[in-house]
Structures are given as C-alpha cells and as structure tokens.
Design an enzyme around this catalytic site. Sequence first.
Site, short mmCIF file in Angstrom:
data_model
loop_
_atom_site.label_atom_id
_atom_site.label_comp_id
_atom_site.label_asym_id
_atom_site.label_seq_id
_atom_site.Cartn_x
_atom_site.Cartn_y
_atom_site.Cartn_z
CE LYS A 63 -0.19 -0.60 5.03
NZ LYS A 63 -1.02 -1.23 6.07
NE ARG A 75 -6.76 0.12 11.21
CZ ARG A 75 -5.63 0.12 10.72
NH1 ARG A 75 -4.35 0.71 10.89
NH2 ARG A 75 -5.17 -1.06 10.06
CE1 TYR A 116 14.22 31.80 5.76
CE2 TYR A 116 14.17 29.37 5.21
CZ TYR A 116 14.12 30.84 4.76
OH TYR A 116 13.94 31.13 3.44
CG MET A 173 10.36 24.26 0.16
SD MET A 173 9.67 25.37 -0.96
CE MET A 173 8.79 26.36 0.08
#
Length: 365
Positions: A43, A140, A263, A311
């Site tokens: 998956k 679940r 940062y 980023m």
Amino acid sequence: MIKALDFPTDAQATLTVNLKAIVDNYKRCRALAGGTDCAAMVKADAYGMGIEQVAPVLYHKAGCRIFFVANLTEAITLRSFVPESTIYVLNGFFPGHGEYFTRHNIRPVLNDLDQIRLWAEMTPEARPPCAVHFDTGINRLGLTPAETDLFIKDIALRSQLDIALVMSHLACSDDRLNPLNARQLADFTAITRHFPDIPASLANSGGILLGPDYHFDLVRPGLLMFGGNPGKHTIPERIRPAFRITGKILQIRQLETGQSVGYGSTWTADRPCHIATINIGYADGYLQVFNNCGQAFAKGTLLPIVGRVSMDMIAVDVTDIEIGTGSDVELLGEHITLEMASEVSTLSQYEILTGVRERYQRIYK
Ligand SMILES: *Cc1c(COP(=O)(O)O)cnc(C)c1O
C-alpha cells in the site's frame, strides 16, 4: 520528433532503492514465519518505495503471490504490474465498485455486514473470492464482535460467499509485552474455529516477531521488508535497510563562534566550525521535526543537522571531517536507520518511510 528531456544525473538528491534487499528481507520474513505463506503489503506506493518496481521483483524474484493494498485504485494500478497474482483491497467494498473488482480480478477485504451483503448480492460466477476482516481490538476496520457473532451464525449468508481468507489485525504488535496481543490472539483463534477450512491471517511485521502462535496460514509484512524495525527489540538478523537517501553538499561555510545558522537563528556555533548546506529539505519529506536533532553520515562519521530544516536545504556540521562541495551525505539508509531517525524526531518509522517525496532522483538497484 520531440527529444526526451535530458537532465544531468547529479543535480538532485538521490533515493536509491535496493530491490535485492527487499527480496532478501521478504524471504527472511517468510523464514521467520516458519514457512507459512507470506503476502507483501505494498500500500501507499510500496511504503513510498515505488510499487511499479517493488511488486514485480517480489513476484518474479521472491515468489510472492499475494499482495495487499489500501484502496481499489492502488489495486487496479498494481494489477498491471503483477498480472497473475492475488490482490486484496484492505479498505473494503463499496457500492459501484463491483465491476472493477470483477474486471481486474481483485479481492475485497470485507469489513462489515453491509459490505458482506453487498458482495453476496453480486453474481457468483463473475465474482472473485473475498477476505473477511474481524476486528479483535484495534477498533478500526473489520466486523465488530457483535457483527462477528451474527455472521458466524448466519449460515445462509456465509454459504453465498467464496471466502478465501479470514483475517484480523494487531493493535500493539510493536510491543511484545502488551497484554492486548494475547487477547487478540485468543479471540481470533476462537473465530478461526468457525472457518476450519479457510486460511487465516493475523500477523503484520511485528506479529511475525511475536512467534509461531501468531503466524496462522499467512503473514502480512510491510515495514520489515523495507528494513524498518517494527518493535523496540533488536531488529532480526539479516533484515537490512532497503533504501538510501543521499544529499549533495552545495556549499561549505566557515563560521566563527557566535554565528548562527538558518531561519530563526536557532543554532549558534560554540566553536569555529564548517557548516555544509545539503540539497534536501522539508519539500522532500525531510520534515522540521529534524530541526537541530537530525543526523547525517559521511566519511564514517555521524554528523548533526544544525538549525532549522528549510524547504530545499538542511545544514550539517562537518567540522570533524574532511569533505568538499559536491560530495554525498547520507540522510537515511544503512548508517542512519529508520530506527535512529524515528528516535530523534518522534516520527514513526512508517511516517518517515512513506513521507519520502517525489523530488529525488530515483535509482533502483
Ligand atoms: C499495513 C498493514 C500491514 C503491514 O504492517 P507492517 O507493520 O508494516 O508490517 C498488515 N496488515 C494490515 C491490515 C495493514 O493495514
């Protein structure tokens, strides 16, 4: 004619997936499960490693014949890569999906009585076999204990189905001391007695390591195949990381004591040091939970991530090694294992693995 775009091979960070290691880990899982049948959980794009590459090698090189994915879209995609295999969809069966299951010969894992009745209404000749999932404590997916009782007694409904597998899922298999494991085992064992001729399955990776009582007829490893450790105990011998993420040093900066990095200036040098900027950031899935606590590896040395993750970049303190611009630094793999990354970041090994994003150059070995 349009020429295919041509890129240099060293402009991106790299994700190297070792397909041989995945095959070996799968075989090791099968051996750990004492020769019971072994499915592969693929998956979420094979835990982020690429289902198109991973599933065919498991089929052709490891002899895996049963695959599980989360949803029907993943299953239909997978069908084109492994035409002959058995494919199960964990999320269940919903109105309007019948013809897709039939056309692609995909099996649903039925999770409640409504799904079971809906499946039973389909023309039996056209319909693939199914699995039935009993919830024994994870709360679940799966039939609740009340539904389980009703279903066991409903001989008429059961006789309309071609059940190929009965299964349940462990909530705490990563913790062998958790008493819920034994309770789930007892409850599932009691359920299987009502389905004596049908194969049963309980164990994910952690369940495999709980021992033979948990293995039944089919085990369903995911994380172990990719070299993650599903528990707090030591990782089994001959399971090894199946992937490696390396970034490149874009620049190296010499800092004086008192200068800060990144940062927010969250890290300050307490000695003169060399700081390397690496081309991996949170847009690659290397999240800010690694701010000032992640680790990298190069030249035989563990190196600290300093400052905030940006980023597209992170900063690594390379003062203690000799290294230059353009060199590779490992962020995850053999030396920075999922276990280590999970421990410093509080992310689960599953999140780190499936969080790997698209921007990497992917190399399959
Ligand atoms: C994801 C999943 C697995 C595999 O779990 P791992 O811990 O990665 O081995 C097995 N069974 C079910 C039902 C799952 O959802």
